[in-house]
Every structure is written in structure tokens, then in C-alpha cells.
Design a protein around this motif. Structure first.
Motif, short mmCIF file in Angstrom:
data_model
loop_
_atom_site.label_atom_id
_atom_site.label_comp_id
_atom_site.label_asym_id
_atom_site.label_seq_id
_atom_site.Cartn_x
_atom_site.Cartn_y
_atom_site.Cartn_z
N PRO A 139 109.33 86.95 40.35
CA PRO A 139 109.62 85.41 40.96
C PRO A 139 110.26 83.99 39.54
N PRO A 140 110.84 83.50 40.23
CA PRO A 140 111.24 82.47 39.19
C PRO A 140 109.40 80.77 40.07
N LEU A 141 108.96 79.96 39.27
CA LEU A 141 108.07 78.87 39.21
C LEU A 141 108.55 77.90 39.19
N LEU A 142 107.92 77.66 40.39
CA LEU A 142 108.82 75.60 40.93
C LEU A 142 107.93 74.30 40.77
N ARG A 143 108.19 73.68 39.89
CA ARG A 143 106.58 72.42 39.65
C ARG A 143 107.80 71.66 40.35
N ARG A 144 106.51 70.67 41.71
CA ARG A 144 107.46 70.24 42.03
C ARG A 144 106.97 68.73 41.65
N PRO A 145 107.23 67.40 41.98
CA PRO A 145 107.35 66.24 41.58
C PRO A 145 106.37 65.60 41.29
N ASP A 146 104.91 65.85 42.20
CA ASP A 146 103.50 65.82 42.39
C ASP A 146 103.47 67.13 40.63
N LEU B 100 100.95 81.61 32.77
CA LEU B 100 103.03 80.45 32.45
C LEU B 100 102.90 79.51 33.72
N ARG B 101 102.44 79.75 35.39
CA ARG B 101 102.24 78.90 35.75
C ARG B 101 102.14 77.18 35.80
N ALA B 102 100.12 78.15 34.76
CA ALA B 102 99.67 76.39 35.19
C ALA B 102 99.77 76.11 32.94
N ALA B 103 100.34 76.70 32.29
CA ALA B 103 101.59 75.57 31.46
C ALA B 103 102.47 74.81 32.00
N LEU B 104 103.05 75.66 33.27
CA LEU B 104 103.79 74.50 33.44
C LEU B 104 103.64 73.09 34.25
N ALA B 105 102.86 73.57 35.13
CA ALA B 105 102.07 72.30 35.99
C ALA B 105 101.17 72.09 35.24
N GLU B 106 101.10 71.89 34.25
CA GLU B 106 99.99 70.94 32.80
C GLU B 106 100.55 70.74 32.14
N THR C 154 106.90 78.29 25.17
CA THR C 154 107.57 79.44 24.35
C THR C 154 106.39 79.13 22.91
N GLU C 155 105.57 78.30 22.97
CA GLU C 155 105.11 78.34 21.50
C GLU C 155 104.57 79.38 21.57
N THR C 156 103.48 79.65 22.09
CA THR C 156 102.35 80.63 22.06
C THR C 156 103.63 81.57 21.18
N ALA C 157 104.53 82.06 22.02
CA ALA C 157 105.39 83.08 22.37
C ALA C 157 106.15 83.52 19.91
N ARG C 158 106.73 81.77 19.90
CA ARG C 158 107.18 81.63 18.91
C ARG C 158 105.76 81.48 17.71
N ARG C 159 105.14 81.45 17.87
CA ARG C 159 103.66 81.36 17.07
C ARG C 159 103.19 83.24 16.38
N THR C 160 103.78 83.90 17.57
CA THR C 160 102.94 85.96 17.41
C THR C 160 103.96 85.93 16.63
N THR C 161 104.18 86.64 15.88
CA THR C 161 104.78 87.68 15.11
C THR C 161 104.92 88.81 15.23
#
Length: 501
Positions: free
Chosen positions: A374-381, A438-444, A462-469
Motif C-alpha cells: 500500500p502507498p504512504l501518504l504524508r499530509r500537509p500537517d 519507512l512511514r516514520a522516516a517520511l513523517a520525520e 533511500t539513503e540507508t539502502a544506497r549505503r548497503t553494499t
């Protein structure tokens, strides 16, 4: 089990019974402290290697005699060489897990060299009738440089063993210089073995084993090393095919991913794609933004499996979805039509997909999904939630599948995130925990209007994934936002294809 295959002597260890507990039951060293009841939860296991079978014995650990002082801490004489008894199955087991030439070479160094007492290893691969170094260990720095790219007409033992198909064994360095006068030596003392790497009658390369001291290669050792060279050659041939297919799949997938996402003055979008890094983990993840009538279609999908077939199937599905979207078909019809196409193609693969048709003026999106996360949605607030989006089965399974449509509202300043499982799935962890992370990272993260633009937000997620070799799966991420009040319209950014790992 691998140790038993390598050793001529019995292998012993302690194993806990299922459900065992207690203060001392978890001591794998067979500690005898504590009550006997705790010791009874452990078994002493002995594996006795034989010519064709392994025999196991099990005894309660508390019934073993106490070790003598000599056994507990005295000097133990060096074990005899296991070379005469080395079993090809041991190397075969280890090689079965290697998928690249470097991994194959590392297995040879880890498994084969210690068993025969070797200190040096060089593996050369044949390419365009020349030999190129794929792996080396133990040789002086720069010693092998002059031999890089030698042709098959060079008078060298590493070349001759390959062109003749016969292994060459030199009991001493004197014997080596006598056979090849003027050859450069990396040591004054020692012995060498040059093994041809030939798989299914096709030359693959050559393998050089170096030993610090002179030694006589027995008939048994020569036969064992020759047989093991065949296993190594087959593993390297498989690795070369694997790497060629991986390069083809990466090129195909890179060509199929969108170079630029369709733009709309009232919507900003950005995408990220990260390929997997384990072996041939080139998958079928994709994302897209397509003009659909007076709106935009936001798409993300994931084809089952990895390799060229998955990438090719992804390209066919992406083309089909684009065609349906350009015709401004409703989301349920887009997924139903794509489902029928995949079933007709019958590639033996299924796919998940999430499709949203967004009206940029009102912010209303009509969405449907086929077995996708399912998608994630961060509202304006800043409130961020998992969108409750009922869905149907994955594409390519049921020709009668139906895909319900749900309305989602994307208010100005809100951010919608579509993603594939590679971004949230971790071995041994519940995928719901990954989605929550991922929801928490988007919220913060700060809203794009107040902080970094949408591409920076995608990089952050995607920062954590990019640093994962060591990424076991590929990753796709698509973000969409409507500029908040007072901010001018933002153009869509170029899509970001395979991102540097």
C-alpha cells in the motif's frame, strides 16, 4: 558438516535439544557448571567421516568423562595433512554458493588451499586467447604484473597446462627452472602446481597453487587436484555466464526505465531506482508517470524473479500500462487489461502493481492495486499513514481477477509515496515493520515546501539502502506532491535510473 567432509578425523560438538532452557543449558562449550538437569538438555554429537558416508553418534553431554589436563590445555600434535583424503564434495558444496568469479576464487582460497597446505594462489581466465588475472593471493606485490594478458603462444607453465589440458607439478623450484629456463620466480624454495581449468571441453583458464616447501605430489594428490580443478572450471564457467546475463539484464532494465517523467505544472514527481547487488539480483521493479487525459497516472510495479526474463517482462508490462494510461482508462480496467496481457504472454512470472490516476486540479486520485504494497501518504500537517487501499491478486494469476478502485486525496503540500518491497523488506524481519520504518522516516522529513525539494526527500528515504553494499533485491520509489499554497508550480524532475550503490 563441511568440517567433517574436510577432515579425516571425527568432528565433535554440542547440540541443544529443542525447547531447552536454563541458566547453563545455553553453554555451547559443554560447561558442566550447574545441576545435571541442565546438562541433560545438551547432546554430544560426533560425526565420523567414511569413504562414502558420514556416521553420526549422539550421547548426553553429562555422561562424557571429564577431560584430562593434557586434553584440556596440553600441546596437541599437528594433525596430518587432509590432502589425500580431501573430498571433492566439500569443494562442490562451497562452490554452489558462489555466483561470481571473485566468489569462486575466494572459495578456492578458503577451502582448497588450507587442505593441501598451499600458501599462494593465482587464477587466470581466458579471454580473446589471452589470460587475465582474476584472483591472486600470497605472491609478492607486482610479481604477477608481467604475466597479465599473455597469449596462448607464450612458453609458460600456466599457458602450457591450459593448451595441453594436462596438469603440471613441480616438486621444487629447481625442477621448475629446469623445465622453463629463465622463468621469473617468486621464491627460492617451494613447489608449484599448474592446473588446467577446462569445463565441458572448453578452456576457461588456469590455476596456480604455490607451496612454501618442496614436496612430492603423490599420485593420490595429483588425481585429487586434477579433479578439483574440473569443479573450479565449471564454477567459473557458470559465473561467467551469470555475469554476462547480469550485464545484459542491467542494460535492458536501464533502457526500459523512464529517462524523464511526464510533467504537469501542478504536480511534482521524482523517482529512484537501486539495483540489487547480490549476484544476478537484477529484478523487474519499475515506476512511471504518464499523461492520462487531463491528469497524470502514477505507476509502480514489481515482476517476480530476477534476471533477463524479469527485466524483459517488466518492459512489456510497462509498455502495456502506458498504453492503457494514455487512453485514459480507469485504474481497474488498466490492471485488468495488464493482467490479461501477462496471462497471454505466459512468461511463468507474476507481477504486483499499484496504479493511481491523479487529477492535478482537485488532488483526487482514483487508485487500484494488484498484490502490491500500500502507498504512504504524508499530509500537509506531517501526519503520515498507510493508505487503506483494498486490492486484488497479483497480475498474471487469475484471468477473472477484479481490482476495486478507491479515492485518495492529495492535498497541496502532501506527499504520496509508492515503493517496492526491496525498500522495506529485510531477511528475518516482518515486512510490516519495514513499512512502519519507512512511514516514520517520511513523517520525520520536512515538507518539500518548507525544506528540501522532492528529489532530496527521495534521496533521504533511500539513503540507508544506497549505503548497503549487499542489497538482496532491487528497489523502486516514486514520490508525488502538489505544491502548497503560495508556492509556484514546480516542474517534474528527471527520473533517476540506476543509482550509484
Amino acid at each position: 558438516m563441511r568440517a567433517a567432509l574436510l577432515s579425516p578425523d571425527p568432528i565433535r560438538f554440542h547440540a541443544g535439544l529443542p525447547g531447552g532452557s536454563g541458566a547453563h543449558a545455553g553453554a555451547p562449550d559443554g560447561s558442566r557448571e550447574g545441576p545435571a538437569a541442565a546438562d541433560e538438555l545438551w547432546l554430544d554429537v560426533a560425526i565420523h567421516p567414511g569413504p562414502t558416508v558420514l556416521t553420526c553418534t549422539f550421547r548426553p553431554a553429562h555422561r562424557l568423562p571429564e577431560p584430562s589436563d593434557e586434553e584440556a590445555g596440553g600441546d596437541v600434535p599437528e594433525a596430518p595433512s587432509v590432502a589425500p583424503l580431501y573430498r571433492p564434495i566439500a569443494l562442490a558444496i562451497a562452490l554452489s554458493e558462489a555466483v561470481t568469479a571473485r566468489q569462486v576464487s575466494a572459495v578456492v582460497m578458503r577451502e582448497l588451499l588450507p587442505a593441501f597446505g598451499g600458501r599462494r594462489l593465482a587464477i587466470y581466465l581466458l579471454q580473446d586467447r589471452r589470460l587475465y588475472l582474476a584472483w591472486e593471493n600470497g605472491f609478492p606485490a607486482g610479481f604477477l604484473d608481467p604475466f597479465e594478458g599473455v597469449g596462448l603462444d607464450a612458453e609458460l607453465p600456466g599457458v602450457r597446462t591450459l593448451t595441453t589440458g594436462r596438469p603440471l607439478f613441480f616438486d621444487s623450484m629447481e625442477r621448475l627452472t629446469a623445465a622453463y629456463p629463465g622463468i621469473a620466480l617468486d621464491a627460492e624454495r617451494g613447489s608449484r602446481a599448474f592446473l588446467p581449468l577446462i569445463a565441458s571441453g572448453r578452456p576457461v583458464g588456469s590455476c596456480i597453487l604455490g607451496f612454501d616447501l618442496p614436496r612430492r605430489f603423490s599420485t593420490q594428490e595429483r588425481a585429487a587436484l586434477t579433479a578439483l580443478a574440473g569443479l573450479i572450471a565449471h564454477a567459473l564457467e557458470k559465473a561467467q555466464r551469470y555475469e554476462s546475463e547480469a550485464a545484459l539484464a542491467r542494460g535492458l532494465q536501464h533502457a526500459l526505465l523512464p529517462r524523464r517523467l511526464s510533467a504537469h505544472p501542478r504536480v511534482e514527481t521524482t523517482g529512484r531506482y537501486l539495483p540489487g547487488t547480490q549476484g544476478m539480483e537484477i529484478g523487474g521493479d519499475w515506476y512511471d508517470v504518464v499523461e492520462s487525459g487531463d491528469g497524470l497516472a502514477l505507476v509502480i510495479g514489481d515482476v517476480q524473479g530476477h534476471g533477463v526474463q524479469a527485466a524483459a517482462t517488466m518492459g512489456q508490462l510497462r509498455t502495456a500500462v502506458r498504453a492503457f494510461a494514455l487512453g485514459d482508462r480507469p485504474p481497474d480496467e488498466v490492471l485488468a487489461g495488464t493482467n490479461h496481457l501477462l496471462i497471454d504472454l505466459d512468461p511463468g512470472l507474476f507481477a504486483s502493481c499499484c496504479y493511481l490516476r491523479l487529477d492535478p486540479a482537485s488532488g483526487v486520485a482514483r487508485a487500484a492495486r494488484a498484490g502490491h504494497l500500500p502507498p504512504l501518504l504524508r499530509r500537509p500537517d506531517g501526519r503520515t499513514e498507510v493508505v487503506d487501499l483494498p486490492g486484488g491478486v497479483v497480475l498474471g494469476v487469475d484471468p477473472r481477477a477484479r481490482y476495486p478502485v478507491t479515492e485518495v486525496r492529495l492535498d497541496p503540500g502532501a506527499v504520496l509515496a509508492l515503493y517496492t518491497d526491496g525498500l522495506v523488506e529485510r531477511p528475518g524481519a516482518d515486512i510490516d515493520d519495514g513499512i512502519e520504518g519507512l512511514r516514520a522516516a517520511l513523517a520525520e522529513a520536512r515538507p518539500p515546501a518548507a525544506g528540501p525539494p522532492l528529489p532530496a526527500l527521495a534521496d533521504l528515504l533511500t539513503e540507508t539502502a544506497r549505503r548497503t553494499t549487499d542489497r538482496p533485491d532491487d528497489i523502486a520509489l516514486l514520490l508525488a506532491s502538489r505544491p502548497g499554497a503560495g508556492s509556484g508550480p514546480r516542474p517534474s524532475r528527471p527520473a533517476t535510473g540506476p543509482h550509484p550503490p
